[in-house]
Design a protein around this motif. Structure first.
Motif, PDB file in Angstrom:
ATOM      1  N   LEU A  34      -8.844   4.443 -11.013  1.00  0.00           N
ATOM      2  CA  LEU A  34      -8.934   3.926  -9.636  1.00  0.00           C
ATOM      3  C   LEU A  34      -9.330   2.450  -9.666  1.00  0.00           C
ATOM      4  N   ALA A  35     -10.336   2.117 -10.475  1.00  0.00           N
ATOM      5  CA  ALA A  35     -10.792   0.726 -10.550  1.00  0.00           C
ATOM      6  C   ALA A  35      -9.683  -0.180 -11.074  1.00  0.00           C
ATOM      7  N   GLU A  36      -8.984   0.254 -12.135  1.00  0.00           N
ATOM      8  CA  GLU A  36      -7.884  -0.573 -12.657  1.00  0.00           C
ATOM      9  C   GLU A  36      -6.787  -0.727 -11.597  1.00  0.00           C
ATOM     10  N   SER A  37      -6.580   0.311 -10.777  1.00  0.00           N
ATOM     11  CA  SER A  37      -5.493   0.237  -9.800  1.00  0.00           C
ATOM     12  C   SER A  37      -5.864  -0.644  -8.606  1.00  0.00           C
ATOM     13  N   VAL A  38      -7.167  -0.740  -8.294  1.00  0.00           N
ATOM     14  CA  VAL A  38      -7.588  -1.535  -7.135  1.00  0.00           C
ATOM     15  C   VAL A  38      -7.995  -2.950  -7.549  1.00  0.00           C
ATOM     16  N   LEU A  39      -8.727  -3.047  -8.677  1.00  0.00           N
ATOM     17  CA  LEU A  39      -9.347  -4.327  -9.052  1.00  0.00           C
ATOM     18  C   LEU A  39      -8.794  -4.912 -10.353  1.00  0.00           C
ATOM     19  N   GLY A  40      -8.044  -4.115 -11.112  1.00  0.00           N
ATOM     20  CA  GLY A  40      -7.667  -4.540 -12.459  1.00  0.00           C
ATOM     21  C   GLY A  40      -6.173  -4.733 -12.628  1.00  0.00           C
ATOM     22  N   ALA A  41      -5.666  -4.265 -13.769  1.00  0.00           N
ATOM     23  CA  ALA A  41      -4.279  -4.544 -14.161  1.00  0.00           C
ATOM     24  C   ALA A  41      -3.239  -3.913 -13.238  1.00  0.00           C
ATOM     25  N   GLY A  42      -3.648  -2.915 -12.431  1.00  0.00           N
ATOM     26  CA  GLY A  42      -2.682  -2.224 -11.566  1.00  0.00           C
ATOM     27  C   GLY A  42      -2.745  -2.645 -10.115  1.00  0.00           C
ATOM     28  N   ARG A  43      -3.357  -3.790  -9.855  1.00  0.00           N
ATOM     29  CA  ARG A  43      -3.570  -4.244  -8.469  1.00  0.00           C
ATOM     30  C   ARG A  43      -2.345  -4.154  -7.571  1.00  0.00           C
ATOM     31  N   HIS A  44      -1.159  -4.400  -8.128  1.00  0.00           N
ATOM     32  CA  HIS A  44       0.009  -4.478  -7.247  1.00  0.00           C
ATOM     33  C   HIS A  44       0.919  -3.260  -7.373  1.00  0.00           C
ATOM     34  N   CYS A  45       0.396  -2.173  -7.974  1.00  0.00           N
ATOM     35  CA  CYS A  45       1.242  -0.997  -8.216  1.00  0.00           C
ATOM     36  C   CYS A  45       0.746   0.223  -7.453  1.00  0.00           C
ATOM     37  N   ARG A  46       1.672   1.076  -7.057  1.00  0.00           N
ATOM     38  CA  ARG A  46       1.292   2.320  -6.378  1.00  0.00           C
ATOM     39  C   ARG A  46       1.439   3.531  -7.301  1.00  0.00           C
ATOM     40  N   ASP A  47       2.251   3.399  -8.342  1.00  0.00           N
ATOM     41  CA  ASP A  47       2.463   4.523  -9.257  1.00  0.00           C
ATOM     42  C   ASP A  47       2.172   4.076 -10.676  1.00  0.00           C
ATOM     43  N   LEU A  48       1.060   4.576 -11.213  1.00  0.00           N
ATOM     44  CA  LEU A  48       0.713   4.124 -12.559  1.00  0.00           C
ATOM     45  C   LEU A  48      -0.060   5.190 -13.320  1.00  0.00           C
ATOM     46  N   LEU A  49      -0.095   4.986 -14.609  1.00  0.00           N
ATOM     47  CA  LEU A  49      -0.890   5.849 -15.490  1.00  0.00           C
ATOM     48  C   LEU A  49      -1.897   4.961 -16.205  1.00  0.00           C
ATOM     49  N   PHE A  50      -3.177   5.339 -16.112  1.00  0.00           N
ATOM     50  CA  PHE A  50      -4.228   4.668 -16.878  1.00  0.00           C
ATOM     51  C   PHE A  50      -4.483   5.541 -18.098  1.00  0.00           C
ATOM     52  N   LEU A  51      -4.344   4.953 -19.271  1.00  0.00           N
ATOM     53  CA  LEU A  51      -4.355   5.721 -20.521  1.00  0.00           C
ATOM     54  C   LEU A  51      -5.416   5.167 -21.481  1.00  0.00           C
ATOM     55  N   PRO A  52      -6.645   5.642 -21.367  1.00  0.00           N
ATOM     56  CA  PRO A  52      -7.653   5.185 -22.328  1.00  0.00           C
ATOM     57  C   PRO A  52      -7.474   5.899 -23.665  1.00  0.00           C
ATOM     58  N   ILE A  53      -7.393   5.117 -24.738  1.00  0.00           N
ATOM     59  CA  ILE A  53      -7.247   5.674 -26.082  1.00  0.00           C
ATOM     60  C   ILE A  53      -8.496   5.329 -26.875  1.00  0.00           C
ATOM     61  N   GLY A  54      -9.288   6.356 -27.180  1.00  0.00           N
ATOM     62  CA  GLY A  54     -10.493   6.142 -27.963  1.00  0.00           C
ATOM     63  C   GLY A  54     -10.617   7.269 -28.962  1.00  0.00           C
ATOM     64  N   THR A  55     -11.795   7.886 -29.011  1.00  0.00           N
ATOM     65  CA  THR A  55     -11.978   9.055 -29.874  1.00  0.00           C
ATOM     66  C   THR A  55     -10.965  10.125 -29.498  1.00  0.00           C
ATOM     67  N   GLY A  56     -10.729  10.279 -28.197  1.00  0.00           N
ATOM     68  CA  GLY A  56      -9.669  11.156 -27.691  1.00  0.00           C
ATOM     69  C   GLY A  56      -8.710  10.327 -26.857  1.00  0.00           C
ATOM     70  N   ILE A  57      -7.795  11.022 -26.167  1.00  0.00           N
ATOM     71  CA  ILE A  57      -6.870  10.333 -25.264  1.00  0.00           C
ATOM     72  C   ILE A  57      -6.889  11.054 -23.925  1.00  0.00           C
ATOM     73  N   ALA A  58      -7.125  10.307 -22.858  1.00  0.00           N
ATOM     74  CA  ALA A  58      -7.121  10.893 -21.528  1.00  0.00           C
ATOM     75  C   ALA A  58      -6.119  10.152 -20.671  1.00  0.00           C
ATOM     76  N   GLY A  59      -5.910  10.638 -19.461  1.00  0.00           N
ATOM     77  CA  GLY A  59      -5.001   9.946 -18.562  1.00  0.00           C
ATOM     78  C   GLY A  59      -5.485  10.073 -17.132  1.00  0.00           C
ATOM     79  N   ALA A  60      -5.366   8.978 -16.374  1.00  0.00           N
ATOM     80  CA  ALA A  60      -5.640   9.039 -14.941  1.00  0.00           C
ATOM     81  C   ALA A  60      -4.341   8.696 -14.233  1.00  0.00           C
ATOM     82  N   MET A  61      -3.872   9.641 -13.423  1.00  0.00           N
ATOM     83  CA  MET A  61      -2.608   9.456 -12.724  1.00  0.00           C
ATOM     84  C   MET A  61      -2.876   8.864 -11.341  1.00  0.00           C
ATOM     85  N   ILE A  62      -2.220   7.759 -11.033  1.00  0.00           N
ATOM     86  CA  ILE A  62      -2.252   7.226  -9.670  1.00  0.00           C
ATOM     87  C   ILE A  62      -0.844   7.424  -9.127  1.00  0.00           C
TER      88      ILE A  62
END
Ligand SMILES: [Zn+2]
Length: 262
Positions: free
Chosen positions: A77-105
């Motif tokens: 949500l933060a990336e979509s409002v304040l970060g790299a996804g500011r101008h997009c309505r459909d995106l996937l935030f994909l943090p890759i660390g010890t595991g891999i998760a996804g946040a669907m916007i």
């Protein structure tokens, strides 16, 4: 553990008030399976919580509106409002660390499905592949997480190193590192290909520790994903902008919305 969170929230509220800025709401982001609307943590293995009515506990302590979020979805949500996804309505935030998760916007909104959505790390990318902690096998995070990359390199080179060190060796042309890296990129392309086919995001925002390797990861990933897609919309792939603060900022955005702010 819940008591510590309650104490910490109280401390932060006191600190804010002492600084002349009384808080109007509280937002907390939690890892695990979280029912945001109910303010309830169904299960957080990391914290040892099960069926915890965290919003009710915090409301009782603070007498303020409470918003409970999921750590990765809050980050998305933060990336979509304040970060790299500011101008997009459909995106996937994909943090890759010890595991891999996804946040669907989807269409401008985080999609949670009762807390179960976005588990892209457990998409099967390899039939009969490596066993996974989820009980399945061949999952994306067994090939492309930082832990998997470090583990695969150690198994072949006989030398324990971090994923960041593997990345440095890729840049230096170490053939074992290059092979391990290539497998991780291919696994990510398989999973993102499935995601792109079903959800057609405009943008994929890669975050987490592995995003630190930057174009070393993103450039071959763009090429591998484009090569897999035929008619589907090809998403842009960029690096996250908010780093470790994404979850915090997302929790604040949820609190702000819960307090009725625009
Ligand atoms: Zn799995």
């Amino acid at each position: 553990m819940a008591a510590r969170v309650l104490d910490l929230v109280t401390e932060l509220l006191d600190e804010a008030e002492a600084g002349g800025c009384a808080a109007g709401a509280v937002g907390v982001a939690v890892p695990g399976i979280v029912e945001e609307a109910a303010g309830r943590v169904v299960l957080s293995a990391n914290l040892g919580w099960r069926d915890l009515d965290l919003a009710a506990l915090l409301a009782e302590r603070t007498e303020l509106p409470i918003a409970i979020g999921h750590d990765v979805r809050a980050g998305g949500l933060a990336e979509s409002v304040l970060g790299a996804g500011r101008h997009c309505r459909d995106l996937l935030f994909l943090p890759i660390g010890t595991g891999i998760a996804g946040a669907m916007i989807l269409d401008g909104r985080p999609y949670a499905a009762g807390g179960y959505a976005g588990e892209i790390g457990h998409l099967r990318v390899e039939p009969d592949g490596r066993p996974c902690r989820c009980g399945g096998g061949g999952c994306l995070e067994r090939y492309a997480s930082a832990a998997a990359i470090a583990g695969a390199y150690a198994a072949r080179a006989g030398e324990p190193v971090t994923a960041a060190e593997v990345a440095a060796r890729v840049a230096a042309g170490d053939p074992v590192a290059v092979a391990v890296w290539g497998e991780a990129v291919e696994a990510l392309a398989v999973a993102l290909g499935a995601y792109a086919t079903v959800c057609a995001p405009e943008l994929v925002i890669v975050g987490g520790g592995l995003a630190g390797s930057g174009e070393l990861l993103l450039e071959p990933l763009r090429a591998a994903l484009s090569a897999r897609l035929t008619f589907q919309r090809v998403p842009r792939i960029v690096r996250a902008e908010l780093g470790d603060r994404a979850g915090l900022l997302g929790a604040a955005l949820l609190a702000r919305a819960g307090a009725g702010a625009p």
